[in-house]
Design a protein around this motif. Structure first.
Motif, PDB file in Angstrom:
ATOM      1  N   ALA A   2      29.783 106.162  40.342  1.00 28.30           N
ATOM      2  CA  ALA A   2      29.875 107.567  40.703  1.00 28.30           C
ATOM      3  C   ALA A   2      30.084 108.427  39.470  1.00 28.30           C
ATOM      4  CB  ALA A   2      31.039 107.777  41.679  1.00 28.30           C
ATOM      5  N   LYS A   3      29.608 109.631  39.536  1.00 24.24           N
ATOM      6  CA  LYS A   3      29.787 110.613  38.465  1.00 24.24           C
ATOM      7  C   LYS A   3      31.264 110.951  38.352  1.00 24.24           C
ATOM      8  CE  LYS A   3      28.396 114.326  35.996  1.00 24.24           C
ATOM      9  NZ  LYS A   3      28.188 114.168  34.604  1.00 24.24           N
ATOM     10  N   GLN A   4      31.753 111.074  37.141  1.00 21.57           N
ATOM     11  CA  GLN A   4      33.116 111.514  36.888  1.00 21.57           C
ATOM     12  C   GLN A   4      33.044 112.819  36.107  1.00 21.57           C
ATOM     13  OE1 GLN A   4      36.343 109.458  37.591  1.00 21.57           O
ATOM     14  NE2 GLN A   4      34.782 109.261  39.146  1.00 21.57           N
ATOM     15  N   VAL A   5      33.984 113.701  36.350  1.00 21.20           N
ATOM     16  CA  VAL A   5      34.005 114.979  35.663  1.00 21.20           C
ATOM     17  C   VAL A   5      35.283 115.113  34.853  1.00 21.20           C
ATOM     18  CG1 VAL A   5      32.568 116.053  37.436  1.00 21.20           C
ATOM     19  CG2 VAL A   5      35.044 116.248  37.582  1.00 21.20           C
ATOM     20  N   ILE A   9      33.961 120.786  32.392  1.00 21.52           N
ATOM     21  CA  ILE A   9      32.736 121.046  33.163  1.00 21.52           C
ATOM     22  C   ILE A   9      32.740 122.475  33.699  1.00 21.52           C
ATOM     23  CG2 ILE A   9      33.651 120.168  35.347  1.00 21.52           C
ATOM     24  CD1 ILE A   9      30.782 118.969  35.784  1.00 21.52           C
ATOM     25  N   ASP A  13      28.068 123.906  37.248  1.00 28.47           N
ATOM     26  CA  ASP A  13      27.573 122.525  37.168  1.00 28.47           C
ATOM     27  C   ASP A  13      28.279 121.635  38.173  1.00 28.47           C
ATOM     28  OD1 ASP A  13      25.905 123.315  35.111  1.00 28.47           O
ATOM     29  OD2 ASP A  13      27.243 122.584  33.526  1.00 28.47           O
ATOM     30  N   ILE A  17      26.610 119.273  41.212  1.00 34.24           N
ATOM     31  CA  ILE A  17      26.797 117.823  41.343  1.00 34.24           C
ATOM     32  C   ILE A  17      26.950 117.463  42.809  1.00 34.24           C
ATOM     33  CG2 ILE A  17      28.421 115.928  40.916  1.00 34.24           C
ATOM     34  CD1 ILE A  17      28.949 117.215  38.163  1.00 34.24           C
ATOM     35  N   ASP A  18      27.788 118.224  43.513  1.00 35.78           N
ATOM     36  CA  ASP A  18      28.009 117.981  44.943  1.00 35.78           C
ATOM     37  C   ASP A  18      28.613 119.247  45.552  1.00 35.78           C
ATOM     38  OD1 ASP A  18      29.199 117.256  47.480  1.00 35.78           O
ATOM     39  OD2 ASP A  18      29.036 115.179  46.863  1.00 35.78           O
ATOM     40  N   ASN A  62      37.449 113.817  41.171  1.00 29.62           N
ATOM     41  CA  ASN A  62      36.937 112.493  40.822  1.00 29.62           C
ATOM     42  C   ASN A  62      37.157 111.481  41.942  1.00 29.62           C
ATOM     43  OD1 ASN A  62      35.681 113.009  38.359  1.00 29.62           O
ATOM     44  ND2 ASN A  62      37.614 112.899  37.257  1.00 29.62           N
ATOM     45  N   LEU A  65      34.419 112.242  44.404  1.00 30.41           N
ATOM     46  CA  LEU A  65      33.114 111.757  43.917  1.00 30.41           C
ATOM     47  C   LEU A  65      33.033 110.230  43.991  1.00 30.41           C
ATOM     48  CD1 LEU A  65      32.545 114.119  40.861  1.00 30.41           C
ATOM     49  CD2 LEU A  65      31.342 114.155  43.065  1.00 30.41           C
TER      50      LEU A  65
END
Length: 69
Positions: A2-5, A9, A13, A17-18, A62, A65
């Motif tokens: 999974a994407k982590q931020v 950020i 954006d 992402i979601d 996070n 996500l």
């Protein structure tokens, strides 16, 4: 994975992402997510403006996500 931020950020954006992240930001008190200027603001800057600690917010995002796969 999974994407982590992180706190650097941009809000714009982050929402791309979601879009489900909007609910997290709103529940944290960031009701200006729809404001055009917020799109160019970092998560850290937005948290500072709202007088909140960014780290718990990053953790919540996070965790969310991570559930998305």
């Amino acid at each position: 994975m999974a994407k982590q931020v992180d706190k650097s950020i941009l809000i714009g954006d982050l929402v791309q992402i979601d879009p489900g992240i909007i609910a997290i930001l709103m529940s944290a008190g960031m009701h200006c997510v729809g404001c055009p200027s917020s799109a160019m603001e970092s998560l850290e800057e937005a948290a500072m403006v709202h007088g909140m600690d960014v780290d718990p917010l990053v953790n919540m995002i996070n965790k969310y996500l991570a559930t998305k796969g």
